[in-house]
Every structure is written in C-alpha cells, then in structure tokens.
Design a protein around this motif. Sequence first.
Motif, PDB file in Angstrom:
ATOM      1  N   LYS A  99       2.567  15.764  13.731  1.00  0.00           N
ATOM      2  CA  LYS A  99       1.896  17.046  13.927  1.00  0.00           C
ATOM      3  C   LYS A  99       2.127  17.905  12.702  1.00  0.00           C
ATOM      4  O   LYS A  99       3.225  17.919  12.153  1.00  0.00           O
ATOM      5  CB  LYS A  99       2.454  17.771  15.148  1.00  0.00           C
ATOM      6  N   ASP A 126      -9.746  12.917   5.388  1.00  0.00           N
ATOM      7  CA  ASP A 126      -9.498  12.951   6.822  1.00  0.00           C
ATOM      8  C   ASP A 126      -8.254  12.117   7.097  1.00  0.00           C
ATOM      9  O   ASP A 126      -7.926  11.217   6.326  1.00  0.00           O
ATOM     10  CB  ASP A 126     -10.699  12.360   7.578  1.00  0.00           C
ATOM     11  N   TRP A 127      -7.572  12.404   8.199  1.00  0.00           N
ATOM     12  CA  TRP A 127      -6.449  11.585   8.628  1.00  0.00           C
ATOM     13  C   TRP A 127      -6.361  11.660  10.147  1.00  0.00           C
ATOM     14  O   TRP A 127      -6.816  12.619  10.763  1.00  0.00           O
ATOM     15  CB  TRP A 127      -5.138  11.998   7.958  1.00  0.00           C
ATOM     16  N   ASN A 128      -5.815  10.609  10.740  1.00  0.00           N
ATOM     17  CA  ASN A 128      -5.650  10.585  12.186  1.00  0.00           C
ATOM     18  C   ASN A 128      -4.553   9.592  12.555  1.00  0.00           C
ATOM     19  O   ASN A 128      -4.001   8.922  11.697  1.00  0.00           O
ATOM     20  CB  ASN A 128      -6.962  10.258  12.897  1.00  0.00           C
ATOM     21  N   THR A 129      -4.262   9.555  13.838  1.00  0.00           N
ATOM     22  CA  THR A 129      -3.261   8.631  14.371  1.00  0.00           C
ATOM     23  C   THR A 129      -3.885   7.837  15.494  1.00  0.00           C
ATOM     24  O   THR A 129      -4.588   8.406  16.337  1.00  0.00           O
ATOM     25  CB  THR A 129      -2.046   9.412  14.912  1.00  0.00           C
ATOM     26  N   VAL A 130      -3.654   6.531  15.484  1.00  0.00           N
ATOM     27  CA  VAL A 130      -4.160   5.665  16.553  1.00  0.00           C
ATOM     28  C   VAL A 130      -2.999   4.840  17.095  1.00  0.00           C
ATOM     29  O   VAL A 130      -2.063   4.517  16.371  1.00  0.00           O
ATOM     30  CB  VAL A 130      -5.305   4.741  16.055  1.00  0.00           C
TER      31      VAL A 130
END
Length: 162
Positions: A99, A126-130
Amino acid sequence: MNQTAPQLHTSVRMFAQQLSSTQRGARLARLLAVAELLSWGAPPDLTERAELVVAELAANAVLHGHTPGRDFRIALAYDPPTDRLRIEVTDSRGDRLPKIRPAAPAPTTPDTSGRGLRLVAALADDWNTVPYPPSGKTVRALLSEPAGPALVAPKSPHSAHS
C-alpha cells in the motif's frame, strides 16, 4: 500443393529468475534486470527506471514478503517494437499487500518505510498486485518508453515567488 506455413515472430523478450529472499538476492535482482535490458538493447531511460523499480520491488519482497525458507522471483517481459516492459516480483506473503502511504506534510519523526511504492508509482505507467496461489502475491509494474510526463516537485513554502 506448395503452401508455406505462416511464420510466427515473437519479439517479446522474457527473463525469469528465482532468488534468495535476502538483501543479496534483492541486489542481484536489480543487477540481473539491468544486464538483461542492456543485452536486449532497451532504451537507457527505460533501463534506468526499471533498475529503480526492480530495486524497490525486490527490497519489498525481501523485507515484507519473506517467509523463512521461501525465495522470491523476478520476471521481465520486454517488447522491443513498442518499448514496453513488464516487471513482476513474486513473493510468498499474499497476506501482506503493498500500500502506498499518504505523504505527511511535515513528519515529526522520520518515516523509514512506505516511500518505495510512491517511487514505483511515479516511475511506472501502472502497477498492481495479483494473487500468486497458493499463498503468495505478484507485484507487477508496467513501464514504457518514452516516459510519461515529467514529475514536478511541489513548491516549498520557502521557495522564492517570481
């Protein structure tokens, strides 16, 4: 019948490596990523931004995603025609999602964590978590060349006004 089979040309370059969940492993992830990107002829700006993103994500995997006896994994996918790069860092702690902490105006005590993801967000498109079953997660960052709009530092209240 003289037909030629269609040729599939895959131009995406891929790299993946499992590394020990240690400071040395995080450092090696950064060095390996840079070496791969240089060997693939990636643009210098993309390579420099990727180096910083990999360093932050690998450090986070070691610091926050470490489970004793489990390694972390780095993966790169680079598409030369579009100069797009996907960076993935996978660790074993799916219960600890990254976070970005809100920036405090003037902290009274120095905050030694939480800044790395702000850097990733600033450098990546862009970035994300999977989820990474059974119990891990993958943090994915997408970068492209040319870089997005330049970051503008907020003016200090002490700066001179023109």
